[in-house]
Design an enzyme around this catalytic site. Structure first.
Site, PDB file in Angstrom:
ATOM      1  CG  ASP A 478      66.295  81.291  34.199  1.00 37.82           C
ATOM      2  OD1 ASP A 478      65.509  80.853  35.063  1.00 37.82           O
ATOM      3  OD2 ASP A 478      67.367  81.848  34.480  1.00 37.82           O
ATOM      4  CG  ASN A 486      75.017  72.608  29.184  1.00 37.88           C
ATOM      5  OD1 ASN A 486      74.468  71.883  28.356  1.00 37.88           O
ATOM      6  ND2 ASN A 486      74.790  73.914  29.255  1.00 37.88           N
ATOM      7  CG  ASP A 495      72.265  71.865  22.356  1.00 31.92           C
ATOM      8  OD1 ASP A 495      72.294  72.878  23.079  1.00 31.92           O
ATOM      9  OD2 ASP A 495      73.136  71.583  21.501  1.00 31.92           O
ATOM     10  CD  GLU A 521      70.486  79.392  31.433  1.00 32.46           C
ATOM     11  OE1 GLU A 521      70.930  79.759  32.523  1.00 32.46           O
ATOM     12  OE2 GLU A 521      71.177  79.434  30.390  1.00 32.46           O
TER      13      GLU A 521
END
Length: 607
Positions: A478, A486, A495, A521
């Site tokens: 990840d 974010n 994104d 993620e």
């Protein structure tokens, strides 16, 4: 008077109908009278039966009363009231039944009155006996008054019943006489009607036989070759006159038809030959349609491009024999026609050709060169080659082209038209199915396989590794500190980071490796045929490449990123559904996190 045969038949039918109606009316009336007689006889029997039942009930009541008084046993008097009530009810019915006969009605009413008095007299000693005064009850019985009433009832009842029996007998005799009369009437009427029918039809047949014989002689002569045979004179009825005129007209037309027979035979032969050709064409087209049906069913069931190409290679040469060729379809960008399949030894370039190089695609209709130098040659075809290009249309859109090497004869044009329609439909359906499948197994944001596909593929790869004894490894990874993107730059920036990382991973791992987005993620890589140690080097290359990424979102730089990895290899003690392998890789991933992130850790679970 009746010149028409149908009028004669109608007249005979009317006469027979009137006779039958008259006979039926007489029989119905006789039956009605007989039925009434039997009803009256039955009515008398009912009156007799009701009256005798009333007298019998009264006698039984009297017998029960005397038995109780004499023996002092109450059992004899238990049904007294019921018998008296039944006697009164029955005699009342008899009174109503004789209402149509004044004399018998008066007698019945008189008997009913006496029976009512007798019932009252019978109750007096019974009441005393029930009170225990048996001596008083015996005294009343011994007085003889009750016997006198009973004798009077018997005398009047005997006269009443004798009269009713006499009435019953007379009514029964009348019914029997009427029944016998009905039988005689039916027999006589049937004989009369039968004679009438036979006589009428005898006259009718006689009027038919003579003209029919005349017509038969003329027809027999005509059938024997006498073309001048005609029916002369009157035939006795309008119908046969019309038949005679029709026969004469037919004979004239037949003479004309015989004169033209030779020409008709030639026309018939020509029509028969044309019909035979059409039949052969229809049979051939039917077989082609059946063949194309089988091809269409198989193409609809094809799941891969290779299966679709194999079906086309097998069936197209059968539909269009001796015509080598190839099938091209637009690529996803619609800037190139790529080969789908080829047959008959046709060599095609794997890279395909641009749509503008084919005149069929440029014109949106068929383009062929049936003779060298007679038309413009497509850019994807040799200079002196005879060929035909047929665009594939679906929903008004060109999706490909069918290339055939050689001259297309007229008999093959129908086959080609139906073939291109089926292939175009199958290509559209195949692309739609492939698109729908991609949508179900792909993550829409990153374009990687989704978690559902990963779980299904992992089960299949574990089963394959267990059967073949080959290694299978799994990577869980990840993005480090993903929440920062974010929080600082917004979800659109997050994104963008996911998309850049997914593109880097998709380009760095082998074609046989399955790269999936596990969720959020977090990503998963299934690596068949390799161990964790061998996979670690490849993971390290990916880790470094991602660490060197500098992601931009719009005009802003999002900075660098990094990933942590956990690697595990499947072994026999692990679960076959992949859950244990995922857990082992996940534990290794969290160990990388604890040790500072941006690193890869191999699971220590025993293989």
């Amino acid at each position: 008077m009746l010149s028409s045969l149908s009028a004669r038949i109608a007249a005979i039918g009317l006469v027979v109908l009137i006779a039958l109606a008259s006979l039926a009316g007489l029989l119905v009336d006789a039956s009605r009278q007989t039925s009434q007689s039997f009803e009256w006889a039955g009515h008398s029997a009912e009156v007799i039966e009701t009256t005798e039942a009333a007298l019998g009930d009264l006698r039984e009541a009297e017998s029960g009363q005397r038995g109780f008084i004499i023996t002092r046993n109450p059992a004899y008097a238990r049904s007294f009231a019921e018998r008296v009530e039944s006697s009164a009810r029955n005699i009342a019915v008899a009174v109503r039944q004789t209402a149509d006969n004044p004399l018998q009605h008066a007698r019945a009413r008189e008997i009913a009155t006496l029976m009512a008095q007798r019932a009252v007299f019978l109750r007096q000693p019974l009441v005393l006996a029930r009170r225990g005064d048996f001596a008083g009850a015996v005294a009343i019985v011994a007085s003889g008054r009750g016997r006198e009433l009973m004798d009077a009832i018997s005398v009047r009842a005997t006269g009443f019943l004798d009269e009713e029996r006499a009435l019953q007998t007379s009514r029964q005799d009348a019914a029997d006489r009427r029944l016998a009369g009905g039988r005689r009437l039916a027999i006589i009427g049937a004989v009369v009607v039968a004679l009438l029918v036979v006589g009428s039809f005898a006259l009718l047949i006689r009027g038919i036989r003579r003209p029919l014989a005349t017509m038969m002689r003329a027809m027999t002569a005509l059938g024997g070759g006498e073309q001048d045979a005609r029916i002369e004179g009157r035939m006795g009825s309008e119908e046969f006159d019309r038949l005679a005129r029709g026969y004469n007209a037919m004979a004239e037309r037949l003479r004309t038809a015989v004169a033209d027979r030779a020409d008709s035979e030639r026309q018939l032969q020509t029509a028969n030959a044309e019909l035979h050709r059409n039949s052969e064409t229809l049979r051939e087209r039917g077989s082609v349609i059946e063949l194309l049906g089988g091809m269409s069913h198989r193409m609809q069931a094809a799941r891969t491009d290779d299966e679709l190409a194999q079906i086309i290679k097998v069936f197209v040469p059968r539909v269009l024999p001796n015509l080598p060729g190839a099938l091209y379809a637009h690529n996803n960008s619609r800037n190139c026609l790529v080969p789908i399949a080829s047959w008959g030894g046709t060599a095609v370039a794997a890279e395909g050709f641009a749509p503008e190089r084919c005149w069929a695609l440029r014109r949106g209709q068929s383009h062929s060169v049936a003779e060298a130098g007679r038309d413009i040659v497509c850019g994807h075809v040799g200079a002196d080659e005879l060929y035909h290009c047929e665009p594939l249309l679906a929903g008004g859109e060109v999706i490909g082209v069918l290339y055939l090497r050689g001259r297309i004869e007229d008999e093959n044009r129908f086959r080609m038209a139906v073939l291109t329609e089926n292939i175009a439909s199958a290509l559209v359906n195949h692309r739609l199915q492939r698109s729908l499948r991609e949508q179900t197994i792909r993550d829409p944001l990153t374009g990687l396989f989704n978690r559902r596909y990963m779980e299904e593929t992992l089960k299949l790869e574990i089963a394959r590794a267990a059967r073949a004894g080959t290694p299978l490894s799994l990577v869980m990874c990840d993005i480090d500190h993903f929440k920062r993107f974010n929080d600082e730059f917004g979800h659109d920036a997050g994104d963008a980071v996911l998309q850049h990382v997914a593109a880097e991973m998709r380009g760095r791992f082998r074609d046989g490796d399955v790269v999936c987005r596990f969720g959020g993620e977090e990503f998963t890589i299934i690596a068949p045929g390799t161990t964790a140690d061998a996979l670690a080097g490849r993971v390290e290359i990916v880790r470094r490449a991602i660490a060197e990424l500098s992601v931009r979102h719009g005009s802003r730089s999002l900075g660098s990123t990094s990933m942590s990895f956990g690697i595990a290899t499947w072994s026999e003690p692990m679960a076959r559904d992949g859950s244990t392998l995922i857990q082992a890789a996940d534990v290794a991933l969290y160990q990388s996190k604890r040790e500072g992130r941006n690193r890869a850790t191999i699971s220590l679970v025993a293989a």
